[in-house]
Design a protein around this motif. Structure first.
Motif: not given
Length: 545
Positions: A35-37, A41-47, A111-121, A360-364
């Motif tokens: 998730v960090d890579r 990472a900005g959603f770590a607290a929620q995760l 919808p910040r950068p990384g939101s799709h990654v965080a939602r996936a996690a 991550g690819a879907i996010d970007r």
């Protein structure tokens, strides 16, 4: 040791402590690092918060939600047609927790950068403990980009993305949040949706009436459904609400619930449309093109779900093996068991790395054409391979527990019933392989993006370098395999991708993965890793003691 009470026949000993509650986020170094890579990472607290909730309260609630299957009530006590699906109260509690924490809508309402990654996690954490509810959660998430094609459905789009759950059987206008289901498959068509026979008749203002059926109608308790029907201009996508916008129930009839192998907490159904009201989405004749964005996202969640099932099965096996003793020592200290567990660990890591990389690819993708091209092909590759591996993986984990792994209290039987589903849902293995062939044949940028991803890991392992050379030569020469060989080809692409990602992540099992999966130092079953690998490092990284 305490003395036995009167009339006791034996002491209870050599049993592992309860698995839960556990912190599924803190336990999973592979997930956290991935998730960090990939920018989450900005959603770590929620995760972190959801990892505790999923491994504790939701884990406990899940057993009754599965044990008490949904029931269909077509009529009330007075003879009125109601077509109501009843669930155990724990089902609704789980859905509420998931939606309020963003499992269905984080990508859209934050919808910040990384939101799709965080939602996936979040989806990965949730699916480990309650896979049945993942079906409506996934479809609700994936429906939002489709609804964007119809400006008149802006309220539906907003409420589908909202972190609110309302399980009442009332009109969507009376709810703060909505759930979405899907209906594409008909008796005569299966994956060949262009053979659909449901007839859509225009009645004005992009409104239609539908007459026909769906053989698999997912999550029939949802507030609305994305369906395909034959309009005058060809196969078209529609939103069909449970309640008619002008009052009363819509004319869709639930005929029966499917008696499924697994996925017990979720209802799947057969339905008939008897002049059901629907709103057109996109142009007539463009139904497949309109709904394909939803399918791409649900296929990602198939990947995530299978990777999550592997992770939970591995964690259960490791927990048991550390606490159960045989022949004078813990199971995990037996050499052959260590090989099995380490083999499962690196398979699980590889599945997680690939699934989160695709997220991550879907996010970007909206801002990076190469990432969009990579997501296009890697989704099909990962959906085929990760979902194909899950059933054998879970069965091997069951064997680590012995007979206890065949008993419902262990959660392994639930995972085993669930494991085949993701390889079937949203396009079976053959469909995914044909999709890879289509992408490589018609979209050169997809093959280029795939090769670029592999090249990032060149020089890190000779077995991977050899595989990259083989793939690059075939792609550059346009020497794609015949259709009959596509399963073998996609398998080799998947293993190369997983090896590259493990090497780039610096995972301790990367060398073992390359030697066993790419270089032939492996048998046909789990537990056949080379004898000179450092298994201790792999096992310690898989689950904290």
């Amino acid at each position: 040791m305490d003395p036995l009470p009167p009339f006791a026949t034996h002491r209870v000993e050599n049993q592992p402590p309860p698995f839960a509650p556990r912190d599924l986020w803190s336990d999973d170094a592979v997930l956290r690092d991935a998730v960090d890579r990939q920018g989450g990472a900005g959603f770590a607290a929620q995760l972190a918060g959801y990892g505790v909730l999923a491994g504790g309260e939701i884990y406990a609630l899940s057993f009754d939600a599965h044990r008490d299957k949904p029931r269909l009530r077509n009529y009330d006590a007075y003879g009125h047609r109601i077509d109501l699906v009843e669930f155990h109260p724990n089902y609704h509690a789980i859905m509420r927790a998931a939606i309020e924490h963003g499992v269905a809508g984080l990508s859209w309402h934050d919808p910040r950068p990384g939101s799709h990654v965080a939602r996936a996690a979040l989806s990965y954490l949730h699916h480990q403990v309650e896979p049945g509810t993942s079906c409506p959660l996934t479809m609700t998430h994936a429906s939002v980009p489709v609804l964007r094609h119809a400006p008149a459905l802006g309220e539906w789009m907003r409420k589908a993305a909202a972190p609110h759950y309302d399980g009442r059987d009332v009109a969507g206008a009376d709810k703060a949040g909505l759930t979405l289901g899907m209906g594409m498959t008909e008796k005569q068509g299966g994956s060949d949706v262009r053979a659909n026979q449901t007839v859509a008749t225009a009645i004005g203002n992009d409104e239609y009436e539908l007459v026909g059926h769906k053989w698999f109608f997912s999550a029939p308790m949802s507030d609305g459904f994305l369906v395909l029907g034959q309009a005058a201009g060809g196969l078209t996508c529609f939103l069909m609400p449970r309640w008619h916008p002008h009052g009363g129930k819509n004319a869709l009839r639930l005929m029966r619930l499917k008696d499924k192998l697994g996925d017990w907490s979720n209802a799947s159904s057969e339905v008939e449309f008897q002049g059901a009201w629907a709103q057109r989405i996109g142009e007539e004749g463009r139904g497949v093109a309109t709904i394909i964005e939803m399918v791409m996202l649900t296929r990602l969640d198939c990947m995530l779900g299978s990777a999550a099932e592997m992770r939970m099965a591995l964690a259960q096996a490791l927990h048991h093996a550390r606490h159960r003793r045989s022949f004078g020592k813990p199971l995990i200290d037996h050499a052959l068991m260590r090989n099995v567990l380490a083999d499962l660990a690196i398979e699980s890591e590889a599945a997680t790395e690939l699934a989160i990389r695709v997220a991550g690819a879907i996010d970007r993708a909206p801002v990076d054409p190469r990432e969009a091209a990579f997501a296009r092909i890697a989704t099909a590759i990962g959906k085929f391979w990760i979902c194909k591996r899950a059933a054998a993986f879970v069965n091997e984990a069951q064997e680590c527990l012995g007979g206890a792994g065949y008993v419902e209290e262990s959660i392994l039987p639930r995972l085993y019933r669930q494991a085949p589903l993701n390889s079937i849902w949203e396009g079976s293995g053959n469909i995914q392989c044909l999709d890879v062939l289509r992408a490589l044949s018609r979209e050169p940028e997809a093959g280029q993006a795939l090769l670029a991803e592999l090249e990032r890991a060149r020089g890190r392992h000779p077995a991977l370098d050899a595989r990259i050379d083989e793939i690059a030569a075939a792609l550059r020469a346009g020497a794609l395999p015949q259709e009959s060989q596509m399963r073998l080809w996609v398998e080799r692409l998947a293993l190369a991708l997983q090896a590259a990602l493990l090497l780039l992540a610096g995972r301790p099992g990367a060398d073992g993965f390359c030697r066993s999966r790419l270089d032939g130092a492996h048998g046909l079953g789990f537990g056949t890793l080379p004898g000179d690998l450092d298994l201790e490092e792999i096992l310690q990284g898989a689950l904290p003691t």
